[in-house]
Design an enzyme around this catalytic site. Structure first.
Site, PDB file in Angstrom:
ATOM      1  CG  HIS A  22      -1.924  -1.194   1.362  1.00 50.58           C
ATOM      2  ND1 HIS A  22      -2.071  -1.822   2.392  1.00 50.58           N
ATOM      3  CD2 HIS A  22      -2.988  -1.558   0.461  1.00 50.58           C
ATOM      4  CE1 HIS A  22      -2.986  -2.555   2.219  1.00 50.58           C
ATOM      5  NE2 HIS A  22      -3.399  -2.494   0.897  1.00 50.58           N
ATOM      6  CE  LYS A  46     -13.213  -7.027   4.078  1.00 49.21           C
ATOM      7  NZ  LYS A  46     -12.562  -6.438   2.971  1.00 49.21           N
ATOM      8  NE  ARG A  98      -2.475  -7.892  -4.321  1.00 51.53           N
ATOM      9  CZ  ARG A  98      -3.089  -8.330  -3.063  1.00 51.53           C
ATOM     10  NH1 ARG A  98      -2.335  -8.481  -2.108  1.00 51.53           N
ATOM     11  NH2 ARG A  98      -4.322  -8.513  -3.358  1.00 51.53           N
ATOM     12  CB  SER A 136      -4.289  -6.694   4.551  1.00 50.66           C
ATOM     13  OG  SER A 136      -3.633  -5.295   4.143  1.00 50.66           O
TER      14      SER A 136
HETATM   15  O1  PNS Z   1      -9.030  -3.084   0.273  1.00 52.10           O
HETATM   16  P1  PNS Z   1     -10.313  -3.687  -0.292  1.00 52.10           P
HETATM   17  O2  PNS Z   1     -11.008  -4.259   0.819  1.00 52.10           O
HETATM   18  O3  PNS Z   1     -10.188  -4.335  -1.582  1.00 52.10           O
HETATM   19  O4  PNS Z   1     -11.220  -2.293  -0.835  1.00 52.10           O
HETATM   20  C1  PNS Z   1     -12.486  -2.291  -1.223  1.00 52.10           C
HETATM   21  C2  PNS Z   1     -13.340  -1.055  -1.580  1.00 52.10           C
HETATM   22  C3  PNS Z   1     -13.074  -0.366  -0.117  1.00 52.10           C
HETATM   23  C4  PNS Z   1     -12.450  -0.171  -2.489  1.00 52.10           C
HETATM   24  C5  PNS Z   1     -14.589  -1.049  -2.014  1.00 52.10           C
HETATM   25  O5  PNS Z   1     -15.005  -2.120  -1.223  1.00 52.10           O
HETATM   26  C6  PNS Z   1     -15.612  -0.103  -1.753  1.00 52.10           C
HETATM   27  O6  PNS Z   1     -15.304   0.912  -2.548  1.00 52.10           O
HETATM   28  N1  PNS Z   1     -16.452  -0.105  -1.068  1.00 52.10           N
HETATM   29  C7  PNS Z   1     -17.496   0.985  -0.866  1.00 52.10           C
HETATM   30  C8  PNS Z   1     -18.937   0.728  -1.472  1.00 52.10           C
HETATM   31  C9  PNS Z   1     -18.931   0.882  -3.221  1.00 52.10           C
HETATM   32  O7  PNS Z   1     -18.872   2.144  -3.555  1.00 52.10           O
HETATM   33  N2  PNS Z   1     -19.193  -0.155  -3.752  1.00 52.10           N
HETATM   34  C10 PNS Z   1     -19.478   0.147  -5.190  1.00 52.10           C
HETATM   35  C11 PNS Z   1     -18.299  -0.167  -6.190  1.00 52.10           C
HETATM   36  S1  PNS Z   1     -18.089  -1.910  -6.085  1.00 52.10           S
END
Ligand code: PNS
Length: 171
Positions: A22, A46, A98, A136
């Site tokens: 990150h 979560k 990645r 993570s």
């Molecule tokens: O680190 P992660 O868990 O892969 O991040 C995921 C994240 C936070 C980017 C994604 O879950 C997110 O944007 N959540 C907010 C809800 C949203 O906007 N969802 C619609 C897009 S799929």
């Protein structure tokens, strides 16, 4: 202080916890954007190891001595990412890529975000090769059983991990 002329990008994620992968993406992002908002998703459904506050604190501490620290803003958000991006006047969403395995879910998310808003672009940045195997989740698994995570996460993260996982020792 954020002003309208600056090109702001959101780097959203769970960051449970922040890894060197990150950090690498944030540093790459800063070569393109004036400010990066590292936005921790507030998601009560979560099961996270660290609270949102703990995660934000670890991120802040990890950049405390960074040469560009004034352009790294740590925040949290809930709800739709595109709404948050609009609220922050961001022009882009940064996601780290990645390997091929990341592609499918990232592609789906980017297209959904584009469907929801045409005002924000998703930019994918490749992590450095040395971080390609780090996530993570894998970091938590290694730390849980006392494996050495030096060089995979910033020092403040390692310290906080030690509080959660007593088996994790200084190595
Ligand atoms: O680190 P992660 O868990 O892969 O991040 C995921 C994240 C936070 C980017 C994604 O879950 C997110 O944007 N959540 C907010 C809800 C949203 O906007 N969802 C619609 C897009 S799929």
């Amino acid at each position: 202080m954020i002003n309208q002329e600056q090109r702001i990008a959101i780097y959203p994620g769970s960051f449970d916890p922040l890894t060197n992968g990150h950090v690498d993406i944030i540093e790459r992002g800063l070569k393109i954007f004036d400010k990066i908002i590292v936005a921790v998703l507030y998601n009560p459904s979560k099961n996270a190891l660290f609270s949102v506050e703990e995660r934000m604190e670890m991120i802040r501490k990890s950049f405390i001595n960074h040469s560009n620290k004034e352009n790294i803003i740590v925040d949290s958000f809930g709800g739709l990412l595109v709404d948050y991006a609009k609220q922050k006047d961001a022009v882009a969403i940064i996601r780290g890529m990645r390997a091929i395995s990341d592609f499918e879910s990232e592609f789906q998310m980017a297209l959904m975000n584009r469907k929801l808003s045409r005002d924000v672009q998703t930019i994918f940045l490749m992590t450095g090769l040395r971080w390609i195997f780090i996530s993570s989740s894998i970091l938590k698994e290694v730390a849980r059983f006392g494996g050495d995570i030096s060089g995979m996460a910033p020092h403040p993260v390692k310290c906080k991990m030690k509080e959660k996982f007593p088996l994790l020792k200084d190595k």
